[in-house]
Design an enzyme around this catalytic site. Structure first.
Site, PDB file in Angstrom:
ATOM      1  N   CYS A 111       6.061 -57.007  -5.515  1.00 58.00           N
ATOM      2  CA  CYS A 111       7.011 -56.055  -4.945  1.00 58.00           C
ATOM      3  C   CYS A 111       8.238 -56.872  -4.598  1.00 58.00           C
ATOM      4  CB  CYS A 111       6.441 -55.374  -3.706  1.00 58.00           C
ATOM      5  SG  CYS A 111       7.648 -54.305  -2.900  1.00 58.00           S
ATOM      6  N   CYS A 114      10.069 -55.409  -1.146  1.00 54.14           N
ATOM      7  CA  CYS A 114       9.442 -55.537   0.178  1.00 54.14           C
ATOM      8  C   CYS A 114       8.051 -56.132   0.036  1.00 54.14           C
ATOM      9  CB  CYS A 114       9.471 -54.222   0.959  1.00 54.14           C
ATOM     10  SG  CYS A 114       8.825 -52.764   0.127  1.00 54.14           S
ATOM     11  N   SER A 115       6.994 -55.343   0.193  1.00 55.83           N
ATOM     12  CA  SER A 115       5.658 -55.937   0.171  1.00 55.83           C
ATOM     13  C   SER A 115       4.614 -54.917  -0.268  1.00 55.83           C
ATOM     14  CB  SER A 115       5.324 -56.471   1.557  1.00 55.83           C
ATOM     15  OG  SER A 115       5.454 -55.425   2.510  1.00 55.83           O
ATOM     16  N   CYS A 116       5.001 -53.928  -1.095  1.00 58.29           N
ATOM     17  CA  CYS A 116       4.071 -52.878  -1.510  1.00 58.29           C
ATOM     18  C   CYS A 116       2.858 -53.493  -2.185  1.00 58.29           C
ATOM     19  CB  CYS A 116       4.777 -51.904  -2.452  1.00 58.29           C
ATOM     20  SG  CYS A 116       6.152 -51.075  -1.647  1.00 58.29           S
TER      21      CYS A 116
END
Lengths: 206, 217
Positions: A111, A114-116
């Site tokens: 991702c 962000c941090s999906c």
């Protein structure tokens, strides 16, 4: 910049740690006092992610798909439904997509924005997955990144990187290692690593 | 928003460092921030996209030097202040200075037992503009507000690989302009389309692209 710097802020010294604890505790108190959150619910959320939801769930999915072709077909067409048929303590939400590694194609998930990450089947993401080095490099030089994970792919293997830019979530179905013919699902699941389900590792045989 | 969170393709960040036997949380406060984030998200005072936008709009130097859950905390404080739930003055004072706004059912133990991702798919209002196998070009969009079209994939030709139905459009949901559901596609690019002639010839990269990001070729 980079490594030393990162080390410092991921492992702050005791005064910084104390400052963060105090700041979070104060915010939690304000929110509790106002009635927006309940402390015992917060305890339960922490416990859920520390003990119930984690990569063992994903490993069960992978092991089942290695031993049950019909399950694998369902997983590749609707991973959310297939995963939920295994009855995890917490249900798997919408739009999980399973992508299969083959001798021709290796999949890697990132991702960049962000941090999906597929929390429900892999738990919370490790620090490296959320770090600037991984997010910046996975889409432009995945082979160099994979080499740092000890993964060397044949020169002609295609690499497919999935950037999780929406609410779809990706689970890599790694290749079953040779030498595991006839193994039980449980024994196979024990071989499956978290990194292999992100595409940052391979499942090693016995 | 063209800020530091949009990291795809940047150079200079160094090696990917892995931690052996990494704990889920590195300090108790990290777990509390995660839990607060979930419990407050449940109240729907802001959207998942609004929450992301609050983190992305941190000053780049703050974003880069703060740890992951410290960014979440700062994003949370911004979202709380913006929604009038907890004022910046109350955060500074470390205590409640005003009564709570009225709010719906707060998160309880039974909600945690059923904790799962929200479903962001919505009914379709119009047919999808593109089909799998069609060539598309991503637009050259540079909004100052939240978007999920990364910079490295703007103004690039790619191939529609899959259609995922209509989903909440982050670009409007993040700024309080409504769910405005849009068709969502997997669009795949070759390494060369993204990075030029010297790219790894075996590489392809896909993004999940909302229809307003795409034009026909």
């Amino acid at each position: 910049m980079g490594d030393d710097h990162k080390h410092d802020h991921e492992h702050p010294d005791h005064s910084q740690l104390g400052e963060m604890q105090a700041r979070v505790r104060a915010l939690e108190s304000i929110l509790t006092e106002k009635g927006y959150v309940d402390r015992s619910t917060l305890d339960l959320i922490v416990d859920t992610y520390e003990t119930k939801v984690g990569p063992r769930n994903g490993a069960r999915i992978v092991a089942r798909s290695w031993t049950d072709p019909e399950f694998k077909a369902r997983l590749l067409s609707d991973a959310t439904a297939a995963a939920n048929s295994l009855g995890f303590p917490n249900p798997v939400g919408a739009h999980l997509i399973a992508v299969e590694n083959t001798p021709q194609t290796h999949n890697l998930v990132v991702c960049t924005l962000c941090s999906c990450y597929p929390w429900e089947v892999l738990g919370l993401p490790p620090v490296w997955y959320k770090s600037a080095p991984y997010r910046s490099r996975a889409v432009i030089e995945p082979r160099a990144v994979l080499a740092e994970f000890g993964v060397e792919l044949p020169e002609n293997t295609r690499i497919r990187v999935w950037d999780s830019t929406a609410e779809t979530r990706f689970l890599v179905l790694p290749m079953r290692p040779p030498g595991t013919e006839g193994w039980s699902e449980q024994r196979l699941a024990d071989l499956v690593t978290r990194d292999s389900m992100i595409g940052a590792g391979l499942v090693r045989g016995p | 928003m063209n800020s530091i969170h949009d990291m795809g393709g940047m150079h200079g960040f160094g090696r990917v460092e892995r931690e052996v036997n990494e704990p889920v949380f590195h300090a108790p406060w990290e777990g509390r921030v995660m839990a607060l984030y979930r419990a407050l998200g449940f109240l729907q005072f802001w959207t998942i996209d609004g929450g992301r936008a609050a983190i992305e709009s941190l000053p780049p130097q703050t974003y880069l030097t703060a740890s992951y859950y410290a960014r979440w905390l700062m994003g949370l404080e911004r979202s709380l202040a913006r929604s009038g739930i907890v004022g910046a003055d109350e955060i500074a004072a470390g205590r409640s200075l005003r009564p709570a706004r009225s709010h719906p059912h707060i998160m309880t133990a039974s909600d945690v037992a059923n904790l799962q991702r929200g479903n962001f798919e919505r009914p379709t209002a119009s047919p999808a503009r593109f089909k799998p196998g069609e060539r598309v070009r991503t637009l050259n969009l540079n909004p100052e507000t939240h978007t999920r079209l990364p910079r490295y994939a703007r103004d690039k030709e790619g191939l529609v690989e899959a259609v995922h139905g209509c989903h909440v459009f982050p670009d409007t949901a993040a700024i309080g302009a409504g769910e405005n559901p849009q068709w969502l596609y997997t669009v795949v690019f070759t390494g060369r389309q993204l990075w030029g002639a010297d790219a790894d010839p075996t590489l392809s990269v896909s993004i999940e692209a909302f229809e307003p990001y795409l034009a026909p070729v």
